[in-house]
Scaffold this active site. Structure first.
Site, short mmCIF file in Angstrom:
data_model
loop_
_atom_site.label_atom_id
_atom_site.label_comp_id
_atom_site.label_asym_id
_atom_site.label_seq_id
_atom_site.Cartn_x
_atom_site.Cartn_y
_atom_site.Cartn_z
N CYS A 290 0.90 -1.29 0.05
CA CYS A 290 0.17 -0.11 0.06
C CYS A 290 0.87 1.14 0.07
O CYS A 290 0.27 2.20 -0.13
CB CYS A 290 -0.95 0.03 1.34
SG CYS A 290 -2.21 -1.36 1.24
N ASN B 204 -10.22 -0.04 0.16
CA ASN B 204 -8.79 -0.08 0.32
C ASN B 204 -8.32 -0.36 -0.98
O ASN B 204 -8.53 -1.56 -1.27
CB ASN B 204 -8.50 -0.74 1.41
CG ASN B 204 -7.01 -0.94 1.73
OD1 ASN B 204 -6.18 -0.58 0.60
ND2 ASN B 204 -6.47 -1.17 2.79
N HIS C 279 -2.50 6.97 2.69
CA HIS C 279 -3.43 5.81 1.94
C HIS C 279 -4.70 5.52 2.71
O HIS C 279 -4.78 5.60 3.82
CB HIS C 279 -2.32 4.61 2.41
CG HIS C 279 -2.90 3.19 2.27
ND1 HIS C 279 -3.53 3.06 1.18
CD2 HIS C 279 -2.98 2.16 3.05
CE1 HIS C 279 -4.16 1.67 1.20
NE2 HIS C 279 -3.77 1.32 2.29
#
Length: 324
Positions: free
Chosen positions: A122, A280, A246
């Protein structure tokens, strides 16, 4: 002693254009409640997600990267022949070879491009952006396309509510090129390899994470990384117009923003919350969030953005950029 000639360098680098891509299929919390023990309220309270996008059979890491990359090139006012390097940050390709970057370059029409994949999970886009900036600064690349593209549904167990409610599919891209002055700051990056077991893959090749442990780590360790990135760029929290962490979990995003405001960030600092409607998307989340914020008119050219990514590894990276 032989002296080698150095490639020409430039005073600074900047993001020239942005682009993003998402699959068509929208999956709501109510949709997920039909296949697992969960509900809309439970998901919203824990991770802040309302809906996400799942890839179809024809959607791949490469195809989404091509779509996002093409948009970023067009947004920069360039043609594929103006670029010479492609970096694809990802952790979800089905096979390590051939790499995604070579395929993306060919499909976009970037001939004989330097191309490689980068896996920092990520944090991948921030890692890729740092590498792209350094390539241009050194003269090794004239303009670099850096893309975060992930098909996380390929590695998620659809019956595991700890992961299936969170992860989704998408791509986000940026074109990096020369600038008369620095508009991409130095990268503040690192790893916590002693915590590698917090996020990983099962024997059946499904992603797992120790949710509460990751939450505690991210809410305590990421704000200091963001502050380090600001210091490297010669700025303070008060200089930040937009925070783009993120998009792992809305509660983590809000915790990072709260800590930065305690250090002097303004109350009117825009905070990316793309997690709510995109889920996500790992390495795609930061460039896609920036692209969505700009499309919504919430950030503008010249705004100072603080980016910070974090994920499996545990890897983390952050830098300050000026919005294109």
């Amino acid at each position: 002693m032989t002296t080698l000639r150095r490639a020409a360098s430039v005073p600074g680098t900047r993001i020239l254009g942005l682009g993003s891509a998402q699959p068509e299929q929208v999956v709501t919390n109510d949709d997920l409640s039909k296949t697992m023990d969960t509900n809309d309220t439970w998901i919203r309270e824990r991770v802040g997600i309302v809906e996400r996008r799942f890839a179809g059979e024809k959607d791949t890491v490469v195809s989404m990267a091509v779509e996002a990359g093409a948009k970023a090139i067009a947004d920069a006012g360039l043609s594929p022949s103006d670029l010479d390097t492609v970096i694809v940050a990802n952790c979800t390709t089905k096979s390590p070879i051939p790499n995604a970057a070579a395929q993306v370059a060919e499909l976009l029409g970037i001939k004989a491009a330097g191309g490689f994949d980068l896996n920092a999970a990520c944090a991948g886009f921030c890692y890729g952006l740092g590498v792209a900036s350094d390539l241009v600064l050194s003269g090794s690349s004239k303009r670099t396309l850096v893309i975060g593209s992930e098909k996380l549904t390929d590695i998620v167990d659809p019956t595991d509510r700890s992961t299936a409610i969170i992860f989704a599919d998408a791509a986000g891209a940026a074109v990096v090129g020369p600038s008369d002055e620095p508009r991409i700051g130095p990268v503040a990056w690192g790893t916590a390899g002693d915590l590698v077991e917090m996020i990983g893959m099962t024997e059946r090749q499904h992603i797992y994470q120790e949710g509460q442990s990751v939450f505690r780590w991210a809410t305590t360790k990421i704000a200091p990384i963001a502050l380090k990135a600001l210091d490297l760029a010669g700025l303070t929290p008060a200089d930040v117009d937009v925070l783009v962490p993120h998009q792992a979990n809305l509660r983590i995003v809000e915790a990072i923003a709260k800590k930065l405001r305690k250090e002097g960030a303004r109350e009117d600092m825009v905070v990316a919350d793309d997690i709510v409607y995109s889920g996500n998307t790992s390495s795609a989340s930061i460039p896609m969030a920036m692209d969505h914020l700009r499309a919504a008119g919430k950030i503008h050219s010249g705004d100072v953005a603080l980016l910070v990514g974090f994920g499996a590894g545990l890897s983390y990276a952050g830098q300050v950029v000026v919005c294109p």
